[in-house]
Structure formats: structure tokens, C-alpha cells
Design a protein around this motif. Sequence first.
Motif, PDB file in Angstrom:
ATOM      1  N   LEU A 164       0.823  -1.221   0.000  1.00  0.00           N
ATOM      2  CA  LEU A 164       0.000   0.000   0.000  1.00  0.00           C
ATOM      3  C   LEU A 164       0.853   1.266   0.000  1.00  0.00           C
ATOM      4  O   LEU A 164       0.323   2.365   0.041  1.00  0.00           O
ATOM      5  CB  LEU A 164      -0.909   0.013   1.238  1.00  0.00           C
ATOM      6  CG  LEU A 164      -2.032  -1.026   1.259  1.00  0.00           C
ATOM      7  CD1 LEU A 164      -2.624  -1.160   2.658  1.00  0.00           C
ATOM      8  CD2 LEU A 164      -3.130  -0.634   0.267  1.00  0.00           C
ATOM      9  N   LYS A 165       2.178   1.085  -0.008  1.00  0.00           N
ATOM     10  CA  LYS A 165       3.117   2.222   0.072  1.00  0.00           C
ATOM     11  C   LYS A 165       2.782   3.111   1.281  1.00  0.00           C
ATOM     12  O   LYS A 165       2.643   4.338   1.179  1.00  0.00           O
ATOM     13  CB  LYS A 165       3.099   3.048  -1.216  1.00  0.00           C
ATOM     14  CG  LYS A 165       3.499   2.235  -2.441  1.00  0.00           C
ATOM     15  CD  LYS A 165       3.741   3.152  -3.622  1.00  0.00           C
ATOM     16  CE  LYS A 165       4.329   2.434  -4.805  1.00  0.00           C
ATOM     17  NZ  LYS A 165       3.535   1.320  -5.331  1.00  0.00           N
ATOM     18  N   ALA A 166       2.618   2.474   2.426  1.00  0.00           N
ATOM     19  CA  ALA A 166       2.296   3.203   3.650  1.00  0.00           C
ATOM     20  C   ALA A 166       3.493   4.042   4.091  1.00  0.00           C
ATOM     21  O   ALA A 166       4.619   3.811   3.661  1.00  0.00           O
ATOM     22  CB  ALA A 166       1.906   2.211   4.747  1.00  0.00           C
ATOM     23  N   ASP A 167       3.232   5.004   4.970  1.00  0.00           N
ATOM     24  CA  ASP A 167       4.327   5.840   5.457  1.00  0.00           C
ATOM     25  C   ASP A 167       5.115   5.143   6.553  1.00  0.00           C
ATOM     26  O   ASP A 167       6.302   5.395   6.725  1.00  0.00           O
ATOM     27  CB  ASP A 167       3.759   7.169   5.997  1.00  0.00           C
ATOM     28  CG  ASP A 167       3.134   7.966   4.872  1.00  0.00           C
ATOM     29  OD1 ASP A 167       3.888   8.507   4.062  1.00  0.00           O
ATOM     30  OD2 ASP A 167       1.893   7.980   4.774  1.00  0.00           O
ATOM     31  N   GLU A 168       4.441   4.291   7.333  1.00  0.00           N
ATOM     32  CA  GLU A 168       5.138   3.600   8.422  1.00  0.00           C
ATOM     33  C   GLU A 168       4.363   2.336   8.776  1.00  0.00           C
ATOM     34  O   GLU A 168       3.137   2.304   8.673  1.00  0.00           O
ATOM     35  CB  GLU A 168       5.220   4.519   9.652  1.00  0.00           C
ATOM     36  CG  GLU A 168       6.124   4.004  10.743  1.00  0.00           C
ATOM     37  CD  GLU A 168       6.385   5.058  11.828  1.00  0.00           C
ATOM     38  OE1 GLU A 168       7.150   5.991  11.583  1.00  0.00           O
ATOM     39  OE2 GLU A 168       5.805   4.920  12.927  1.00  0.00           O
ATOM     40  N   CYS A 169       5.100   1.312   9.199  1.00  0.00           N
ATOM     41  CA  CYS A 169       4.463   0.101   9.694  1.00  0.00           C
ATOM     42  C   CYS A 169       4.750   0.003  11.191  1.00  0.00           C
ATOM     43  O   CYS A 169       5.914  -0.022  11.601  1.00  0.00           O
ATOM     44  CB  CYS A 169       5.018  -1.118   8.962  1.00  0.00           C
ATOM     45  SG  CYS A 169       4.259  -2.648   9.519  1.00  0.00           S
ATOM     46  N   GLN A 170       3.696  -0.002  11.998  1.00  0.00           N
ATOM     47  CA  GLN A 170       3.884  -0.012  13.458  1.00  0.00           C
ATOM     48  C   GLN A 170       3.513  -1.381  14.028  1.00  0.00           C
ATOM     49  O   GLN A 170       2.400  -1.870  13.810  1.00  0.00           O
ATOM     50  CB  GLN A 170       3.003   1.073  14.096  1.00  0.00           C
ATOM     51  CG  GLN A 170       3.342   2.460  13.570  1.00  0.00           C
ATOM     52  CD  GLN A 170       2.450   3.552  14.146  1.00  0.00           C
ATOM     53  OE1 GLN A 170       1.422   3.270  14.776  1.00  0.00           O
ATOM     54  NE2 GLN A 170       2.837   4.800  13.935  1.00  0.00           N
ATOM     55  N   ILE A 171       4.458  -1.962  14.753  1.00  0.00           N
ATOM     56  CA  ILE A 171       4.227  -3.258  15.389  1.00  0.00           C
ATOM     57  C   ILE A 171       3.957  -2.972  16.866  1.00  0.00           C
ATOM     58  O   ILE A 171       4.890  -2.599  17.608  1.00  0.00           O
ATOM     59  CB  ILE A 171       5.462  -4.178  15.226  1.00  0.00           C
ATOM     60  CG1 ILE A 171       5.878  -4.308  13.751  1.00  0.00           C
ATOM     61  CG2 ILE A 171       5.223  -5.543  15.894  1.00  0.00           C
ATOM     62  CD1 ILE A 171       4.911  -5.062  12.867  1.00  0.00           C
ATOM     63  N   ALA A 219      10.959  -5.362   5.259  1.00  0.00           N
ATOM     64  CA  ALA A 219      11.047  -3.922   5.525  1.00  0.00           C
ATOM     65  C   ALA A 219      12.356  -3.367   4.985  1.00  0.00           C
ATOM     66  O   ALA A 219      12.401  -2.293   4.386  1.00  0.00           O
ATOM     67  CB  ALA A 219      10.935  -3.665   7.026  1.00  0.00           C
ATOM     68  N   ARG A 220      13.421  -4.142   5.148  1.00  0.00           N
ATOM     69  CA  ARG A 220      14.720  -3.669   4.690  1.00  0.00           C
ATOM     70  C   ARG A 220      14.754  -3.618   3.155  1.00  0.00           C
ATOM     71  O   ARG A 220      15.209  -2.639   2.563  1.00  0.00           O
ATOM     72  CB  ARG A 220      15.811  -4.606   5.187  1.00  0.00           C
ATOM     73  CG  ARG A 220      17.174  -4.124   4.779  1.00  0.00           C
ATOM     74  CD  ARG A 220      18.209  -5.153   5.106  1.00  0.00           C
ATOM     75  NE  ARG A 220      19.524  -4.569   5.058  1.00  0.00           N
ATOM     76  CZ  ARG A 220      20.627  -5.276   5.047  1.00  0.00           C
ATOM     77  NH1 ARG A 220      20.578  -6.577   5.112  1.00  0.00           N
ATOM     78  NH2 ARG A 220      21.789  -4.680   4.980  1.00  0.00           N
ATOM     79  N   LYS A 221      14.245  -4.670   2.541  1.00  0.00           N
ATOM     80  CA  LYS A 221      14.272  -4.744   1.083  1.00  0.00           C
ATOM     81  C   LYS A 221      13.547  -3.553   0.460  1.00  0.00           C
ATOM     82  O   LYS A 221      13.981  -2.995  -0.533  1.00  0.00           O
ATOM     83  CB  LYS A 221      13.616  -6.067   0.647  1.00  0.00           C
ATOM     84  CG  LYS A 221      13.671  -6.316  -0.824  1.00  0.00           C
ATOM     85  CD  LYS A 221      13.326  -7.763  -1.134  1.00  0.00           C
ATOM     86  CE  LYS A 221      13.167  -7.953  -2.624  1.00  0.00           C
ATOM     87  NZ  LYS A 221      12.534  -9.224  -2.930  1.00  0.00           N
ATOM     88  N   TYR A 222      12.416  -3.169   1.047  1.00  0.00           N
ATOM     89  CA  TYR A 222      11.614  -2.088   0.468  1.00  0.00           C
ATOM     90  C   TYR A 222      11.773  -0.774   1.238  1.00  0.00           C
ATOM     91  O   TYR A 222      11.019   0.159   1.012  1.00  0.00           O
ATOM     92  CB  TYR A 222      10.146  -2.523   0.407  1.00  0.00           C
ATOM     93  CG  TYR A 222       9.961  -3.679  -0.533  1.00  0.00           C
ATOM     94  CD1 TYR A 222       9.946  -3.480  -1.908  1.00  0.00           C
ATOM     95  CD2 TYR A 222       9.874  -4.982  -0.058  1.00  0.00           C
ATOM     96  CE1 TYR A 222       9.807  -4.546  -2.783  1.00  0.00           C
ATOM     97  CE2 TYR A 222       9.734  -6.055  -0.925  1.00  0.00           C
ATOM     98  CZ  TYR A 222       9.711  -5.832  -2.280  1.00  0.00           C
ATOM     99  OH  TYR A 222       9.584  -6.886  -3.150  1.00  0.00           O
ATOM    100  N   ASN A 223      12.733  -0.746   2.134  1.00  0.00           N
ATOM    101  CA  ASN A 223      13.011   0.443   2.936  1.00  0.00           C
ATOM    102  C   ASN A 223      11.751   1.001   3.595  1.00  0.00           C
ATOM    103  O   ASN A 223      11.469   2.199   3.521  1.00  0.00           O
ATOM    104  CB  ASN A 223      13.705   1.509   2.058  1.00  0.00           C
ATOM    105  CG  ASN A 223      14.436   2.517   2.914  1.00  0.00           C
ATOM    106  OD1 ASN A 223      14.595   2.333   4.132  1.00  0.00           O
ATOM    107  ND2 ASN A 223      14.866   3.611   2.309  1.00  0.00           N
ATOM    108  N   MET A 224      10.986   0.133   4.210  1.00  0.00           N
ATOM    109  CA  MET A 224       9.761   0.537   4.905  1.00  0.00           C
ATOM    110  C   MET A 224      10.098   0.784   6.382  1.00  0.00           C
ATOM    111  O   MET A 224      10.516  -0.146   7.088  1.00  0.00           O
ATOM    112  CB  MET A 224       8.727  -0.598   4.800  1.00  0.00           C
ATOM    113  CG  MET A 224       7.471  -0.431   5.656  1.00  0.00           C
ATOM    114  SD  MET A 224       6.523   1.065   5.326  1.00  0.00           S
ATOM    115  CE  MET A 224       6.083   0.860   3.611  1.00  0.00           C
TER     116      MET A 224
END
Length: 406
Positions: A164-171, A219-224
Motif C-alpha cells: 500500500l506504500k504506507a508511510d510507516e508500519c507499526q508493530i 522492511a529492509r528490502k523495500y526500505n519501509m
Amino acid sequence: MALIVQKYGGTSVGSLALIHNVAAQVARVHARGDGIVVVASAMGDETDRLLDLARALIPHPEPRELDALLATGEQVSVALLAMVLCSMDIPARSYTGAQVRVRTSAVHGKARIEGIDTERLRADLQAGRVPVVAGFQGVSEHGDITTIGRGGSDTTAVALAVALKADECQILTDVDGVFTTDPRMVPQARCLARVSFEEMLELAGQGSKVLHLRAVEFARKYNMPLRVASAFRRGAGTLICEEESTVEAPVVSGIAFNRDEAEFSIFGLPDEPGTAYRLLKPVSDANIEVDMIVISASPQGRSDLSFTVHRDDYVQTKRIIEAILKGFPESTLEATDRVAKLSVVGVGMRSHAGVAARLFETMAREAINVRLVSTSEIKISLLVEEEKLERAVRALHTTYALSVQD
Ligand code: ADP
Ligand code: ASP
Ligand code: MG
């Protein structure tokens, strides 16, 4: 308007009261006007309960059917969460992995996410709705329900954020962020403000279960940008992102550990090409992953081989090795599944000498025998007796001044 993917783990949705707590947090983001997609795990220990249920019936259930069973855990939590949100006048929709087409390989129990169709989610977001997606599950090309490995909801969240090309993924979880080591073992452990992807990959790969390894890889691969924070308390938590070259990295950032180890040592093998291959090839042919490997020459043209496997593979590996050793009558085998591995991780190790010396000095002072060692550019791993693990981690935590008061 930002777009955020928030993932809530099992403990964070472990009761109806906690589901209300999650709904209130989602409501806050929604009220701010940001787009939000929620990913939830099964409630509490539900996945373990379902596993026990299946295994009480049949010791080795059919993997396809086991996935169909395990996936129900997440379906319950997303439906409950969406209901609460709707009751708060927040338009929400729950989805199973199959409904939003989290497409995976067909390897039941450890399927890999291959792609996600975002159409339906985008339509929801556009209309101001909150999609609530079941973590840990997907659908294979044959239309079968799959699961992606224990702890996999983190990976679902990152894959959705990337798609979704989000700005941040929060766990969002039951601790305040990523600590210098598991705060349950070392209460003085410190919450880290930032961790590089590279360090987090090592920490997760070496047993810090605060994040699923594949979530970090994705996350690293797509710099998320990935943030680990508390589901219960406000706070910035830990940001996992690209390393900042301007900041001097600490030599050691954290210590991971893993109790799921078993060790095999074979003494007095012929010191000639092909011996390790003859022993390890049948192990890998049985789909058993070998982790640490050490070969050392001993006197009279003999050599010794030591290696580790996951503890679950101990019995099968022992059977395989014992069969092969019938062809090596002069060699002897020592095997144990009472060992554990700890790993000291830090990008600063690249430019600092003496990390290993201090590590061995600490083990010497604590009278802890180091059985095997393996290293990478930013990590040193030690295999020790399981009962010494806790003492080793605590001592090293002090040696590298990782505690809150250090
Ligand atoms: P969730 O159910 O939210 O996915 P997990 O149990 O998978 O939560 O992960 C959180 C747990 O990870 C914490 O409760 C903690 O015990 C453990 N943990 C292990 N290593 C670390 C670490 N370095 N920092 C923080 N937590 C850690
Ligand atoms: N519910 C699954 C598990 O217990 C997935 C997860 O929690 O991430 O492994
Ligand atoms: Mg988890």
C-alpha cells in the motif's frame, strides 16, 4: 494525510477489554484524519490452543488441514475488532488473508507471501473505512488457506505496508520497543530509540522474537520504516530504519538468545576431503537446517566435526548421523539438546577491535564453557550449556554497559 499500518499482537488483543483498548487507539489515528489499516493476531495463546487441539486428535495432522484450523484464530480477533470499531461509528471491515488475496506459496505452515491485491483495501481507505486484516495467513494459487510461520503477523503487516506504500508500519506489542535484550530475562535492559535494519536482522535471526525475521527482511528490502512500540502505553518505541552514517554506532547494540538448539560433535573422523559432505548432505536432504559448523584437525590424520540444528530436529538428526557413522567405525559421537546460543550484535563491531576478547574474558570470569563460536561482521554467537545461558546473557549485558543505569 499519512497512511499507517498498525499490527497488534496476541497479548494486545488477548481479551475483550484489550480489544476495546485497541479500538480506542485505532479511533485516535482515524480521528486525526490519517488512513489506517489494522493487522491483528489471534487472541492470547489461541494459536497454541488450536495446535494442541489438533495434536491431541492426531500426532501429525495433515498440514493443509492444520492451516485451515490455525487461521481461524485470527479470523475471530479481526471480526471482534471490526465489530467494536463499527459500534464506535468508525466504518471498519474485517478481512481474512484469502479475502484480501494475500497470495502465498503452497508450503503449508511456512508459506511465503508472494503478493497482495490492494484494490479492495484502497477502496476502503478512499471511502474512509478501516480495513482490519487477519495476520499470519494467506491463500495459495490453488485457493487453499495457508499460514506463514509462527509469529508471522508481523510479516503480514510489513507486506501490506509495502503493497500500500504506507508511510510507516507499526508493530504494537506487550513491551515498549526493542530492548538491548529480552526485558523478561534482564529487567535492566534498555529500550533502544533506533536500530538499523542490519542489526535488527541479526537480532531477529538469532532469536529475539520481538519481530518476525521475514518482517525485517521485507522492511529492509523495500526500505519501509518499522516502529515497535507498546500497545498499552504511549511512547515513540523503537524505529527500525536505514543506518545513519552520521551517528557513531555503539559497539554492541543488543544480545539475542535462542534455546532451541541441539549440538552434535563427531570425533576422530578421517581428515580428508568429502568427510563433512558425507555427514551433512543426508542431514540437509532431510530438510534439516544446519546452523553453526566447526571442523578442526586433530592428531594422526583425524578431524573433529561439530554442528548445531534446531532442537525439534534433534532426534531425526541423531538417527541420520548414527546410521552414517556405521561407515566410520573409529569415530565417536556426542550429542546433546541441552544447549543454547547467545549472540552479541552491533554494527559498531566493524570498526572496533576487542569485542571478542571482552566476551571471552566475561565467560572466563563466569566459568562458563564456550562450546562453539560463529561470527559475522556485526555479530558473535556462542553456544553454551542451556542452564548457563541466563548467567551468560546477564554478564555480557553488564560487560557491554547495556543496562539502563550504565
Ligand atoms: P506479539 O504477540 O505482540 O507478537 P511477541 O511475544 O511475539 O509479541 O514479542 C514480544 C516479546 O518479545 C516480548 O514480550 C519480549 O519478551 C520478547 N523479546 C525478546 N527479545 C526482545 C528484545 N530484544 N526487545 C524486546 N522484546 C523482546
Ligand atoms: N497467531 C500466530 C502465532 O501465534 C501469528 C502471530 O502471532 O504473529 O504464531
Ligand atoms: Mg510476535
